[in-house]
Scaffold this motif. Structure first.
Motif, PDB file in Angstrom:
ATOM      1  N   UNK A  58       0.771  -1.272  -0.189  1.00 22.81           N
ATOM      2  CA  UNK A  58       0.001   0.001   0.175  1.00 22.81           C
ATOM      3  C   UNK A  58       0.877   1.306   0.051  1.00 22.81           C
ATOM      4  N   UNK A  59       1.805   1.131   0.665  1.00 20.20           N
ATOM      5  CA  UNK A  59       2.775   2.386   1.066  1.00 20.20           C
ATOM      6  C   UNK A  59       3.540   2.582  -0.522  1.00 20.20           C
ATOM      7  N   UNK A  60       3.930   1.448  -1.114  1.00 22.11           N
ATOM      8  CA  UNK A  60       4.470   1.668  -2.564  1.00 22.11           C
ATOM      9  C   UNK A  60       3.520   2.081  -3.354  1.00 22.11           C
ATOM     10  N   UNK A  61       2.285   1.877  -3.304  1.00 22.58           N
ATOM     11  CA  UNK A  61       1.453   2.261  -4.293  1.00 22.58           C
ATOM     12  C   UNK A  61       1.362   3.772  -4.086  1.00 22.58           C
ATOM     13  N   UNK A  62       1.206   4.328  -2.931  1.00 23.09           N
ATOM     14  CA  UNK A  62       1.465   5.768  -2.533  1.00 23.09           C
ATOM     15  C   UNK A  62       2.607   6.402  -3.216  1.00 23.09           C
ATOM     16  N   UNK A  63       3.716   5.670  -3.108  1.00 22.12           N
ATOM     17  CA  UNK A  63       5.071   6.185  -3.577  1.00 22.12           C
ATOM     18  C   UNK A  63       4.901   6.595  -5.046  1.00 22.12           C
ATOM     19  N   UNK A  64       4.404   5.412  -5.756  1.00 21.29           N
ATOM     20  CA  UNK A  64       4.217   5.528  -7.164  1.00 21.29           C
ATOM     21  C   UNK A  64       3.252   6.543  -7.685  1.00 21.29           C
ATOM     22  N   UNK A  65       2.165   6.818  -6.693  1.00 23.20           N
ATOM     23  CA  UNK A  65       1.262   8.253  -7.297  1.00 23.20           C
ATOM     24  C   UNK A  65       1.978   9.234  -7.091  1.00 23.20           C
ATOM     25  N   UNK A  66       2.893   9.388  -5.999  1.00 22.51           N
ATOM     26  CA  UNK A  66       3.828  10.498  -5.726  1.00 22.51           C
ATOM     27  C   UNK A  66       4.613  11.002  -6.963  1.00 22.51           C
ATOM     28  N   UNK A  67       5.231   9.616  -7.429  1.00 25.33           N
ATOM     29  CA  UNK A  67       6.088   9.830  -8.568  1.00 25.33           C
ATOM     30  C   UNK A  67       5.298  10.556  -9.807  1.00 25.33           C
ATOM     31  N   UNK A  68       4.184   9.708 -10.020  1.00 21.20           N
ATOM     32  CA  UNK A  68       3.267  10.378 -11.051  1.00 21.20           C
ATOM     33  C   UNK A  68       3.267  11.997 -11.071  1.00 21.20           C
ATOM     34  N   UNK A  69       2.686  12.481  -9.767  1.00 20.74           N
ATOM     35  CA  UNK A  69       2.494  13.721  -9.426  1.00 20.74           C
ATOM     36  C   UNK A  69       3.528  14.539  -9.628  1.00 20.74           C
ATOM     37  N   UNK A  71       6.348  14.155 -11.189  1.00 23.01           N
ATOM     38  CA  UNK A  71       6.833  14.418 -12.521  1.00 23.01           C
ATOM     39  C   UNK A  71       6.157  14.897 -13.546  1.00 23.01           C
ATOM     40  N   UNK A  72       4.917  15.031 -13.241  1.00 19.28           N
ATOM     41  CA  UNK A  72       3.737  15.636 -14.142  1.00 19.28           C
ATOM     42  C   UNK A  72       4.420  17.343 -14.428  1.00 19.28           C
ATOM     43  N   UNK A  73       4.033  17.475 -15.795  1.00 19.71           N
ATOM     44  CA  UNK A  73       4.631  18.839 -16.271  1.00 19.71           C
ATOM     45  C   UNK A  73       3.875  20.074 -15.717  1.00 19.71           C
ATOM     46  N   UNK A  74       2.694  19.748 -15.315  1.00 25.03           N
ATOM     47  CA  UNK A  74       1.826  20.807 -14.688  1.00 25.03           C
ATOM     48  C   UNK A  74       2.316  21.086 -13.331  1.00 25.03           C
ATOM     49  N   UNK A  75       2.887  20.197 -12.848  1.00 23.83           N
ATOM     50  CA  UNK A  75       3.504  20.716 -11.141  1.00 23.83           C
ATOM     51  C   UNK A  75       4.576  21.316 -11.349  1.00 23.83           C
ATOM     52  N   UNK A  76       5.466  21.119 -12.362  1.00 25.60           N
ATOM     53  CA  UNK A  76       6.609  22.179 -12.565  1.00 25.60           C
ATOM     54  C   UNK A  76       6.026  23.475 -13.019  1.00 25.60           C
ATOM     55  N   UNK A  77       5.215  23.570 -13.941  1.00 25.77           N
ATOM     56  CA  UNK A  77       4.647  24.616 -14.646  1.00 25.77           C
ATOM     57  C   UNK A  77       4.000  25.464 -13.414  1.00 25.77           C
ATOM     58  N   UNK A  78       3.300  24.918 -12.592  1.00 25.44           N
ATOM     59  CA  UNK A  78       2.385  25.749 -11.505  1.00 25.44           C
ATOM     60  C   UNK A  78       3.405  26.442 -10.468  1.00 25.44           C
ATOM     61  N   UNK A  79       4.643  25.256 -10.249  1.00 23.28           N
ATOM     62  CA  UNK A  79       5.543  25.952  -9.380  1.00 23.28           C
ATOM     63  C   UNK A  79       6.591  27.294  -9.927  1.00 23.28           C
ATOM     64  N   UNK A 154      17.422  13.662  -5.284  1.00 26.66           N
ATOM     65  CA  UNK A 154      16.193  13.505  -6.261  1.00 26.66           C
ATOM     66  C   UNK A 154      15.705  12.196  -6.408  1.00 26.66           C
ATOM     67  N   UNK A 155      14.280  12.201  -6.398  1.00 25.39           N
ATOM     68  CA  UNK A 155      13.544  10.943  -6.460  1.00 25.39           C
ATOM     69  C   UNK A 155      13.194  10.376  -5.109  1.00 25.39           C
ATOM     70  N   UNK A 187      13.284  20.854 -11.240  1.00 25.63           N
ATOM     71  CA  UNK A 187      13.477  21.329 -12.568  1.00 25.63           C
ATOM     72  C   UNK A 187      14.474  20.445 -13.115  1.00 25.63           C
ATOM     73  N   UNK A 188      14.684  20.755 -14.433  1.00 30.36           N
ATOM     74  CA  UNK A 188      15.566  19.962 -15.435  1.00 30.36           C
ATOM     75  C   UNK A 188      17.008  19.650 -14.755  1.00 30.36           C
ATOM     76  N   UNK A 189      17.523  20.681 -14.010  1.00 32.28           N
ATOM     77  CA  UNK A 189      18.815  20.507 -13.518  1.00 32.28           C
ATOM     78  C   UNK A 189      18.960  19.879 -11.888  1.00 32.28           C
TER      79      UNK A 189
END
Length: 570
Positions: A58-69, A71-79, A154-155, A187-189
């Motif tokens: 269950x915790x690994x599933x939460x981690x996978x969801x965190x990775x999706x969020x 890495x989402x381009x909208x998250x970087x754009x919003x920040x 990172x990650x 970010x990219x760096x």
């Protein structure tokens, strides 16, 4: 004179016979009772271990969801820019993820700047969701799930301790047991721009994990120091939050060896009962958490009432008691005729009971006799059969628990844990023989559209058909596994040349592109495949999975529907 001796001998034989039958019954009852309790202990321990693995899953599933969020381009754009389009997109994504995960109290995107100001936040409020915005967004830079996450490599994933949530304005999560999991958005760096935080409902998560447990089982949870977090008596949970620590090692002395690290699992009986418990069998296991977690480990426990574990033995005892009473009433009347023969069948019964108690199997019983001895023998055989059936049932339950621990319940494919074991073996063998392995990371395209448009029944049909096609498309020596959701992995054992691997992947993509019938329509999905090779792209299961996952995301970025090999990162 002869008549008197015969009567005395008959009475003596009757008394001896009844006594032997009673002792045999008592011995058999005691042995069967102990065997059933021991079997129940092993079954309870297996169930507890499976529950601990479910927590990790269950915790690994939460981690996978965190990775999706994260890495989402909208998250970087919003920040970076804070545009309204990115906010709307993240609001919708957060809400969809919370709908799919009932144990999520809250998902937030928090900036590394502006004292940790929340940029996007969705809270659960009963059956609805609240999209918090503008002046209601708060500064969270002083909370460890922000400050500590920003320090992580990172990650990395940060896991907080399990505590009562006293933050203000958290809607459904207020004053509830919670755990925060967070990941930096970079970010990219590789510079952190902020963090994504999922606030996990601990009670809700454990309610979902324990849904398959019998109704009379009780669940326990303690943190690495032994503080009780989950207990049938709610007055004992989160004592440290009220200034009074309540420790599991004080509640159950047998768990002290678990807390101080001397053992990783304990099974014991609490005959006197404790608090909200009756006399019970209990099993506790140690469940380690990730290296970035403030909660080093958890202790998970299950309790089963001792009465239910002994229920079968009580039925056997009643059967034995009836047999002994029948023999006692009739023994004196038939003793004259059975004086010479009574000792032999009674010895058979005693020997059979002792052999059965030692686990040496059954022996010959005088079941063909048409008398009280025969009736007792048949009753004893019936008791043996019932014990055997009970043991078979317990073994079947253990096998089912092992099946749940190693295989995906929907598709029947090996799960992440079994894949890990097979990859360890395959890598060891490949390293010894200087051979190559290939790992295919398969993520279905358009699967979410099918789930949203046709429902989870359609999604399940697609997943089962995809699993079937994947199995049919590879060799018996290859391993097809489901990681979760719409992610599959294929481990190719000695795959041949690079072109051979490409041919296999093309064949897989052709099979997956074929339509899947569902309720008179045809559903279609595609797939993006990332490929990593041993030893070129990684020397461990985790490294191979990361390389193949990264290659798959590169395929997704190019427009989905294809394959790509991992590129070794400098």
């Amino acid at each position: 004179m002869k008549s008197g001796i015969a009567v005395k001998l008959a009475i003596l034989l009757a008394v001896v016979g009844v006594t032997a039958a009673a002792l045999t019954g008592a011995y058999s009852y005691g042995v069967s009772r102990q065997l059933l309790v021991e079997a129940s202990q092993q079954s309870l321990l297996a169930a507890t271990q499976v529950l601990g693995r479910r927590i990790d899953t269950g915790l690994q599933e939460v981690v996978r969801n965190l990775q999706i969020l994260a890495r989402h381009p909208a998250a970087r754009s919003m920040l970076r820019q804070g545009d309204a389009g990115s906010r709307q997109q993240l609001d919708e994504l957060f809400e969809l993820m919370m709908r799919a995960n009932p144990a999520y109290f809250q998902i937030r995107l928090i900036s590394a700047a502006d004292f940790g100001l929340e940029r996007v936040r969705v809270d659960r409020q009963g059956a609805s969701f609240v999209r918090v915005a503008d002046d209601d967004l708060q500064e969270k830079g002083h909370f460890s799930y922000v400050s500590e996450t920003l320090k992580q490599p990172p990650g990395s994933v940060y896991m907080s301790r399990i505590t009562i949530n006293h933050e203000r304005g958290v809607h459904a999560g207020a004053e509830r047991p919670s755990m925060q999991l967070a990941m930096p958005v970079e970010d990219d760096k590789g510079k952190p721009l902020g963090v994504v935080v999922i606030n996990l409902d601990v009670d809700g998560m454990f309610a979902l994990l324990a849904v398959d447990l019998p109704a009379d089982f009780r669940l326990f949870l303690a943190n690495g120091d032994g503080d009780i977090l989950l207990h049938p008596d709610h007055a004992k949970v989160f004592g440290f939050d009220r200034g009074r620590r309540v420790l599991i090692q004080e509640e159950f002395a047998a768990t002290a060896a678990l807390v101080d690290g001397r053992q990783s699992r304990v099974v014991f009986q609490d005959v006197a009962g404790s608090g909200a418990l009756q006399s019970a069998l209990l099993a506790f296991v140690q469940q380690p958490l990730g290296p970035r977690s403030e909660e080093r480990q958890l202790f998970v426990g299950l309790a089963q009432p001792l009465s239910s574990a002994r229920e079968g033995a009580q039925r056997f005892g009643q059967l034995i008691l009836v047999s002994v009473l029948v023999l006692g009433l009739l023994g004196i009347l038939v003793a004259m005729l059975l004086a010479r023969l009574a000792l032999r069948p009674l010895r058979q019964l005693t020997d059979a009971a002792q052999r059965f108690g030692r686990g040496e199997g059954t022996s010959e019983l005088p079941v063909a006799r048409d008398d009280e001895i025969g009736e007792l023998a048949r009753s004893f055989r019936q008791m043996q059969q019932q014990i055997g059936e009970q043991m078979d049932s317990l073994q079947a339950s253990q096998q089912q628990l092992q099946q749940l621990a190693q295989y995906d319940p929907l598709t029947g494919l090996p799960n992440r844990r079994m894949l890990q074991d097979r990859m360890d073996l395959a890598i060891s063998r490949a390293r010894r023989h200087d051979e190559q392995l290939a790992l295919l990371f398969i993520d279905l395209d358009n699967f979410k559209d099918i789930n949203d448009g046709w429902g989870h029944d359609a999604g399940d049909i697609v997943l089962m058909e995809v699993a079937h096609r994947l199995r049919q498309s590879v060799r018996a020596v290859d391993t097809v596994a489901r990681l979760g959701g719409d992610e599959f992995v294929i481990l190719l054992d000695v795959p041949g040349s690079r072109q051979d691997i490409i041919n296999i992947v093309i064949k897989l993509l052709e099979q997956l592109s074929l339509g899947i019938p569902f309720q008179g329509i045809t559903l279609r999905v595609g797939a993006s495949v990332g490929i990593s090779l041993f030893p070129d792209d990684g020397a461990s299961p985790a490294a191979l999975l990361v390389s193949a996952d990264r290659a798959m995301y590169q395929v997704k970025a190019r427009g989905r529907g294809g394959y790509g090999f991992a590129v070794l990162q400098e």
